[in-house]
Design a protein around this motif. Sequence first.
Motif, mmCIF file in Angstrom:
data_model
loop_
_atom_site.group_PDB
_atom_site.id
_atom_site.type_symbol
_atom_site.label_atom_id
_atom_site.label_comp_id
_atom_site.label_asym_id
_atom_site.label_seq_id
_atom_site.Cartn_x
_atom_site.Cartn_y
_atom_site.Cartn_z
ATOM 1 N N GLY A 144 -27.515 -80.316 93.330
ATOM 2 C CA GLY A 144 -28.712 -79.485 93.371
ATOM 3 C C GLY A 144 -29.216 -79.283 94.785
ATOM 4 O O GLY A 144 -28.577 -79.704 95.755
ATOM 5 N N GLU A 145 -30.354 -78.621 94.882
ATOM 6 C CA GLU A 145 -30.951 -78.338 96.188
ATOM 7 C C GLU A 145 -32.470 -78.435 96.110
ATOM 8 O O GLU A 145 -33.071 -78.015 95.111
ATOM 9 C CB GLU A 145 -30.575 -76.926 96.658
ATOM 10 N N CYS A 146 -33.046 -78.992 97.163
ATOM 11 C CA CYS A 146 -34.504 -79.136 97.194
ATOM 12 C C CYS A 146 -35.005 -79.159 98.626
ATOM 13 O O CYS A 146 -34.233 -79.357 99.569
ATOM 14 C CB CYS A 146 -34.922 -80.416 96.473
ATOM 15 N N LYS A 147 -36.318 -78.926 98.759
ATOM 16 C CA LYS A 147 -37.005 -79.087 100.040
ATOM 17 C C LYS A 147 -38.056 -80.157 99.844
ATOM 18 O O LYS A 147 -38.791 -80.141 98.841
ATOM 19 C CB LYS A 147 -37.668 -77.778 100.469
ATOM 20 N N VAL B 186 -31.922 -80.774 90.534
ATOM 21 C CA VAL B 186 -31.494 -81.933 91.317
ATOM 22 C C VAL B 186 -31.120 -83.089 90.395
ATOM 23 O O VAL B 186 -31.886 -83.461 89.504
ATOM 24 C CB VAL B 186 -32.624 -82.362 92.295
ATOM 25 N N ILE C 93 -29.348 -87.621 96.670
ATOM 26 C CA ILE C 93 -29.150 -86.374 95.918
ATOM 27 C C ILE C 93 -27.668 -86.244 95.535
ATOM 28 O O ILE C 93 -26.795 -86.224 96.413
ATOM 29 C CB ILE C 93 -29.578 -85.143 96.762
ATOM 30 N N ASP D 295 -32.594 -75.651 92.835
ATOM 31 C CA ASP D 295 -31.437 -75.776 91.941
ATOM 32 C C ASP D 295 -31.479 -77.205 91.404
ATOM 33 O O ASP D 295 -31.543 -78.169 92.198
ATOM 34 C CB ASP D 295 -30.149 -75.518 92.733
ATOM 35 N N ASP E 272 -26.826 -85.764 100.408
ATOM 36 C CA ASP E 272 -27.930 -86.148 101.292
ATOM 37 C C ASP E 272 -28.808 -87.216 100.645
ATOM 38 O O ASP E 272 -28.811 -87.383 99.426
ATOM 39 C CB ASP E 272 -28.823 -84.929 101.596
ATOM 40 N N SER F 216 -34.639 -79.681 104.045
ATOM 41 C CA SER F 216 -33.778 -79.303 102.915
ATOM 42 C C SER F 216 -32.747 -80.389 102.654
ATOM 43 O O SER F 216 -32.189 -80.973 103.585
ATOM 44 C CB SER F 216 -33.056 -77.992 103.222
ATOM 45 N N TYR F 217 -32.498 -80.638 101.384
ATOM 46 C CA TYR F 217 -31.499 -81.630 100.977
ATOM 47 C C TYR F 217 -30.628 -81.052 99.878
ATOM 48 O O TYR F 217 -31.101 -80.292 99.034
ATOM 49 C CB TYR F 217 -32.187 -82.909 100.476
ATOM 50 N N LYS F 218 -29.367 -81.455 99.921
ATOM 51 C CA LYS F 218 -28.415 -81.017 98.890
ATOM 52 C C LYS F 218 -27.484 -82.189 98.567
ATOM 53 O O LYS F 218 -27.663 -83.295 99.102
ATOM 54 C CB LYS F 218 -27.638 -79.799 99.391
ATOM 55 N N ALA F 219 -26.496 -81.945 97.724
ATOM 56 C CA ALA F 219 -25.569 -83.000 97.298
ATOM 57 C C ALA F 219 -25.028 -83.762 98.501
ATOM 58 O O ALA F 219 -24.568 -83.167 99.477
ATOM 59 C CB ALA F 219 -24.425 -82.382 96.502
#
Lengths: 103, 103
Positions: free
Chosen positions: A59-62, A96, A56, A94, A78, A73-76
């Motif tokens: 952005g943000e995701c699950k 990705v 990643i 947000d 990860d 959860s993962y973000k920039a």
Amino acid sequence: MSQFDNVSVVKEANVYFDGKCVSHGVIMPDGSRKSVGVILPAKLLFSTGAPEIMEILAGECKVTLAGETGARSYKAGDSFKVPGESSFQIEVSDTVHYVCHFG
Amino acid sequence: MSQFDNVSVVKEANVYFDGKCVSHGVIMPDGSRKSVGVILPAKLLFSTGAPEIMEILAGECKVTLAGETGARSYKAGDSFKVPGESSFQIEVSDTVHYVCHFG
């Protein structure tokens, strides 16, 4: 490193889920394949052929992997691994930006 | 030629119009810049900085350049030029895959 150097890039994109995911294929100097792409806010189920690592960039995701019950959860910065011939559900809050490393 | 070879590709995408247009930057061996991207079905107004040539790889669209009254239709294999510091309206009926050549 914000770019891949000395690579080939496939001109036509891959468009999935009515454009909620758009990616371009990249062929590395050693012949291995990656893709660079975007997933817009949505809840989507992706299937894998080859195993892959999703890195990643923004952005943000699950993500819930097949066979797991809880989302992570993962973000920039990860990454997460997905086995081959499997699937994962991703809920993007947000947009990705990602690099997908295959194989 | 379905791919660019010996290039650099920017990992993060450019996302315009809530994802109706997604592109990735490509730096050619001579240092010139292009982008490879997709425009989903929509009617959008793009502004240009540098002059550009839009090469349509797939899909169908109608384009009206700034200062022109009639739209022209473009499909796979077609290109159109846009002056710098100008704009064009594009109405995409079938998802457009393109290469944008700058400068």
